[in-house]
Design an enzyme around this catalytic site. Structure first.
Site, PDB file in Angstrom:
ATOM      1  N   SER A 191       1.045  -0.877  -0.515  1.00  0.00           N
ATOM      2  CA  SER A 191      -0.127   0.265   0.219  1.00  0.00           C
ATOM      3  C   SER A 191       0.703   1.212   0.326  1.00  0.00           C
ATOM      4  O   SER A 191       1.391   1.530   0.223  1.00  0.00           O
ATOM      5  CB  SER A 191      -1.043  -0.113   1.587  1.00  0.00           C
ATOM      6  OG  SER A 191      -1.646   1.164   1.514  1.00  0.00           O
ATOM      7  N   TYR A 230      -1.767  -0.044  10.605  1.00  0.00           N
ATOM      8  CA  TYR A 230      -2.269  -0.461   8.627  1.00  0.00           C
ATOM      9  C   TYR A 230      -0.968  -0.236   8.349  1.00  0.00           C
ATOM     10  O   TYR A 230      -0.866  -1.412   7.262  1.00  0.00           O
ATOM     11  CB  TYR A 230      -3.158  -0.411   8.429  1.00  0.00           C
ATOM     12  CG  TYR A 230      -3.199  -0.427   6.775  1.00  0.00           C
ATOM     13  CD1 TYR A 230      -3.693  -1.434   6.347  1.00  0.00           C
ATOM     14  CD2 TYR A 230      -2.993   0.781   5.674  1.00  0.00           C
ATOM     15  CE1 TYR A 230      -3.672  -2.236   5.214  1.00  0.00           C
ATOM     16  CE2 TYR A 230      -3.771   0.761   4.833  1.00  0.00           C
ATOM     17  CZ  TYR A 230      -3.612  -0.740   4.235  1.00  0.00           C
ATOM     18  OH  TYR A 230      -3.741  -0.947   2.827  1.00  0.00           O
ATOM     19  N   LYS A 259       2.033  -2.911   6.685  1.00  0.00           N
ATOM     20  CA  LYS A 259       2.648  -3.252   5.620  1.00  0.00           C
ATOM     21  C   LYS A 259       3.755  -2.969   5.431  1.00  0.00           C
ATOM     22  O   LYS A 259       4.977  -4.309   4.453  1.00  0.00           O
ATOM     23  CB  LYS A 259       1.710  -2.329   4.540  1.00  0.00           C
ATOM     24  CG  LYS A 259       0.686  -2.560   4.457  1.00  0.00           C
ATOM     25  CD  LYS A 259      -0.562  -3.699   3.430  1.00  0.00           C
ATOM     26  CE  LYS A 259      -1.372  -4.203   3.290  1.00  0.00           C
ATOM     27  NZ  LYS A 259      -1.980  -5.823   2.437  1.00  0.00           N
TER      28      LYS A 259
END
Length: 322
Positions: free
Chosen positions: A117, A141, A145
């Site tokens: 991402s 988050y 990643k």
């Protein structure tokens, strides 16, 4: 040769499965259906229900389907939720990745496409974000990643795996009406939800240093995202080395640009309510996409109008079935 697509019943995963099946690939989707829908999975693929945290299940699926490569999309992806519950995100996104890689190592699966991402970049102070821009994520988050990329890099060095990490930007649109984004966490469906309820869309901040004061993002059609995964898988099948790529259009659209396109497509009033900025929102984040074009021959070809138009068609179709 068979590709395992984790999260293959989700919004992005189902598009990837569809693209790979259309390309003639043998595909098995693994999804716990917590947010996915079995009806999304292309009929040309096999669906296995379960979690990547289930190590026994992962090994069985890899063995029984003679999997030779993995496209890993399954995971949690909401920034706000990750801040509220970081343990959930580290468990699902990192422990899940470890369990999957453990199975791959045990079964000799050495090709891996990782759904990463642009959240890994955080608040980059550059006009175009390249793959060499330092990562500084702002949320658990984004951290999962980035750490996932580090783990995969280490597995490349230690076990001889070849990994393609795809850092994609703001995803929108639908390849078919049946595969639309059923969530209301991304900008386009959030706007649809507001105008359908007779309410004004909300814009978080109009005082950013951009042309119209609203945040600028790189929007990319989900069908292009699927094509990028297919290009990465093909490259690994032909022996190409691993790499990390941005997946975007290399063009920025402001929040007000998106609202104007939504108004054109839907015929609805999208005059917004301006509210305070959200913490951590960068003014601009747009991908530099030269590397993936040069090395994989991939170029996102669908524009913002195509994204919004296809998303609206899917949105209306879903509501007609309620």
């Amino acid at each position: 040769m068979t590709w395992l697509v984790t999260g293959g019943a989700g919004y992005i995963g189902a598009h990837v499965v569809r693209a790979m099946v259309a390309d003639g690939q043998s595909v098995v989707a693994l999804d716990d259906l917590s947010t996915g829908d079995a009806a999304r999975v292309d009929r040309g693929a096999t669906l296995e229900r379960g979690s990547i945290l289930d190590r026994g299940l992962v090994r069985r699926v890899l063995r029984e389907h003679e999997v030779t490569g993995v496209v890993h999309i399954a995971g949690k992806k909401q920034v706000g939720e990750s801040v509220a519950d970081p343990l959930l995100y580290y468990r699902e996104n990192l422990e899940g990745l470890v369990a999957l890689l453990d199975g791959c190592r045990a079964k000799g699966v050495d090709r891996f496409v990782f759904s990463s991402s642009a959240a890994t970049y955080g608040l980059p102070d550059v006009d175009l974000v390249s793959e060499d821009t330092p990562g500084s994520p702002l949320s658990p988050y984004g951290e999962t990643k980035l750490v996932g990329e580090w783990l995969l890099r280490d597995c490349e060095r230690a076990y001889g795996m070849r990994v393609m990490s795809l850092r994609y930007f703001n995803v929108a649109g639908a390849a078919t009406a049946a595969l639309g984004d059923s969530g209301i966490t991304n900008l386009v469906p959030m706007v649809f939800d507001r105008i359908e309820a007779g309410e004004r869309p909300r814009v978080f901040g109009d005082d950013y240093p951009t042309s119209d004061g609203t945040c600028v993002r790189d929007y990319v059609h989900v069908a292009d995202i699927a094509d990028a995964h297919l290009a990465a898988a093909r490259a690994l099948d032909t022996g190409e080395p691993g790499a990390t790529y941005n997946v975007g259009r290399g063009a920025g659209s402001s929040v007000l640009d998106v609202l104007r396109v939504v108004a054109e497509v839907t015929g609805r009033d999208t005059t917004p309510d301006m509210v305070a900025r959200r913490p951590g929102d960068p003014a601009r984040i747009v991908a530099q996409v030269d590397r993936i074009r040069a090395e994989l021959g991939f170029c996102a070809g669908r524009d913002l109008v195509a994204m919004v138009d296809s998303a609206w068609t899917a949105w209306r179709a879903a509501r007609d079935h309620l």
